[in-house]
Scaffold this motif. Structure first.
Motif, mmCIF file in Angstrom:
data_model
loop_
_atom_site.group_PDB
_atom_site.id
_atom_site.type_symbol
_atom_site.label_atom_id
_atom_site.label_comp_id
_atom_site.label_asym_id
_atom_site.label_seq_id
_atom_site.Cartn_x
_atom_site.Cartn_y
_atom_site.Cartn_z
ATOM 1 N N GLY A 99 41.819 13.533 -35.789
ATOM 2 C CA GLY A 99 42.801 14.165 -34.919
ATOM 3 C C GLY A 99 42.298 15.483 -34.371
ATOM 4 N N ALA A 100 41.616 16.261 -35.223
ATOM 5 C CA ALA A 100 41.058 17.541 -34.783
ATOM 6 C C ALA A 100 40.013 17.321 -33.702
ATOM 7 C CB ALA A 100 40.462 18.280 -35.973
ATOM 8 N N ARG A 101 39.248 16.253 -33.844
ATOM 9 C CA ARG A 101 38.220 15.957 -32.848
ATOM 10 C C ARG A 101 38.831 15.620 -31.483
ATOM 11 N NH1 ARG A 101 33.790 12.129 -35.970
ATOM 12 N NH2 ARG A 101 32.509 13.810 -36.855
ATOM 13 N N ARG A 102 40.035 15.090 -31.476
ATOM 14 C CA ARG A 102 40.695 14.811 -30.193
ATOM 15 C C ARG A 102 40.908 16.103 -29.410
ATOM 16 N NH1 ARG A 102 44.315 11.456 -33.424
ATOM 17 N NH2 ARG A 102 43.517 9.318 -33.467
ATOM 18 N N LEU A 103 41.188 17.177 -30.145
ATOM 19 C CA LEU A 103 41.327 18.476 -29.497
ATOM 20 C C LEU A 103 39.998 18.885 -28.877
ATOM 21 C CD1 LEU A 103 42.844 21.070 -28.845
ATOM 22 C CD2 LEU A 103 42.333 21.901 -31.154
ATOM 23 N N GLY A 104 38.906 18.615 -29.595
ATOM 24 C CA GLY A 104 37.583 18.896 -29.050
ATOM 25 C C GLY A 104 37.304 18.085 -27.797
ATOM 26 N N THR A 105 37.811 16.842 -27.768
ATOM 27 C CA THR A 105 37.634 15.988 -26.594
ATOM 28 C C THR A 105 38.353 16.577 -25.382
ATOM 29 O OG1 THR A 105 37.480 14.012 -27.983
ATOM 30 C CG2 THR A 105 38.023 13.677 -25.660
ATOM 31 N N ILE A 106 39.563 17.068 -25.616
ATOM 32 C CA ILE A 106 40.331 17.690 -24.531
ATOM 33 C C ILE A 106 39.623 18.946 -24.030
ATOM 34 C CG2 ILE A 106 42.500 18.853 -23.954
ATOM 35 C CD1 ILE A 106 43.853 17.007 -26.028
ATOM 36 N N LEU A 107 39.186 19.782 -24.976
ATOM 37 C CA LEU A 107 38.488 21.017 -24.603
ATOM 38 C C LEU A 107 37.166 20.710 -23.894
ATOM 39 C CD1 LEU A 107 39.085 23.163 -27.827
ATOM 40 C CD2 LEU A 107 40.186 23.434 -25.600
ATOM 41 N N GLY A 108 36.489 19.647 -24.338
ATOM 42 C CA GLY A 108 35.237 19.263 -23.714
ATOM 43 C C GLY A 108 35.431 18.854 -22.264
#
Length: 322
Positions: free
Chosen positions: A35-44
């Motif tokens: 789930g935390a990585r999804r935030l990274g995907t959005i930020l990316g």
């Protein structure tokens, strides 16, 4: 008046930065790693679409893969920025629970077995240099070293201006026993570790100017600089030279420890060793371009005026060749 405004800005900026850091860490820790990585995907995705960032990433990809389609380059650019943001996201997620990191690691059994056997044979006889790149999550390579070795690992890190973030990063990096030294006095600390037959970690894909110890060699067909340190250390200390790769997977991370496919004895000089190392790193980037950081002035300098048109927009003639 300008100085007064600058002081006021700094006073306001610091508490805002602290609030943002802890706010982000709270949000990250409330989720699963996936789930935390999804935030990274959005930020990316957002980060890649910032004009200055997109311009830099596209310029670098054009140097490395001139025949790549715009669609594929965009896909790799977004994935690369996502990977970069997730380095920090994952760091915050593991902060304070570094003991759980082993649950998310998949090891390359063959390379790890070979590494352990080599170090068992050479422990107290020769030091070890662990090389890594800005690929996948390089922070994890240092945080997990204690899982396969009882040797102390000394690495170099740039000091962060924000003291709160610097403390967080230092605590997380040293939580599993790694030793961090900052750039000032770093060479002395690294040499001391090598002399006592311990392990050191080096990030080796950075643009190092020649007056800072860099040497030019081919990288994707274009001259780029690489630090001479690995070659110098290889010549002087005859260490085990290992390249660590840490790739991001759905579960967590996949880590390999591979001995370099050449030794210093195979090279004619330090420059030749550096060129072979840069060529080897190029092969690793070609294998996984989506996990390497393209948002970086990798071809930042050149040494021949007539080559200017071959280089990206941000490159400049190195002063010693002017």
């Amino acid at each position: 008046m300008a100085k007064k405004l600058k002081k006021i800005r700094k006073k306001i900026q610091r508490p805002l930065e602290v609030t943002a850091i802890y706010g982000l860490m709270f949000c990250v820790k409330c989720q699963t790693l996936r789930g935390a990585r999804r935030l990274g995907t959005i930020l990316g995705y957002i980060g890649y679409n910032v004009p200055s960032i997109k311009k830099l990433v596209k310029a670098n990809l054009n140097i490395a893969f001139p025949d790549m389609s715009k669609k594929e380059a965009r896909k790799i650019g977004i994935a690369s920025m996502t990977s970069l943001f997730n380095v920090f996201i994952e760091f915050l997620w593991f902060k304070g629970r570094e003991h759980k990191i082993s649950q998310f690691i998949e090891w390359d059994d063959v390379s790890i077995k070979e590494f352990k056997e080599k170090r068992e044979k050479n422990k107290n006889k020769k030091p070890c240099i662990l090389l890594t790149m800005h690929m996948g999550n390089w922070e994890v390579t240092a945080q997990t070293y204690h899982l396969i070795s009882d040797e102390i690992l000394t690495s170099v890190a740039t000091r962060i201006k924000n003291n709160v973030l610097e403390d967080l990063m230092y605590q997380g990096r040293t939580a599993t026993g790694a030793k961090i030294t900052h750039q000032k006095g770093a060479v002395k600390a690294l040499v001391q570790s090598l002399r006592t037959k311990q392990s050191i970690g080096l990030l080796v894909d950075q643009n190092t100017k020649t007056h800072q110890g860099g040497v030019y060699a081919k990288f994707f067909g274009l001259d780029a600089t690489i630090s001479r340190s690995p070659a110098t250390f290889a010549k002087k200390f005859n260490p085990d030279m290992i390249m660590i790769e840490c790739h991001r997977t759905q579960k967590g991370f996949y880590i390999t420890y591979k001995q370099l496919p050449f030794t210093y004895e195979d090279c004619e000089s330090e420059d030749d060793y550096s060129a072979k190392l840069l060529k080897y790193m190029e092969s690793l980037v070609r294998n996984r371009p989506d996990q390497w950081v393209w948002y970086y002035n990798r071809w930042g300098t050149f040494r021949n005026k007539e080559d200017k048109s071959k280089y990206p927009y941000y490159a400049s003639l190195e002063s010693k060749y002017d």
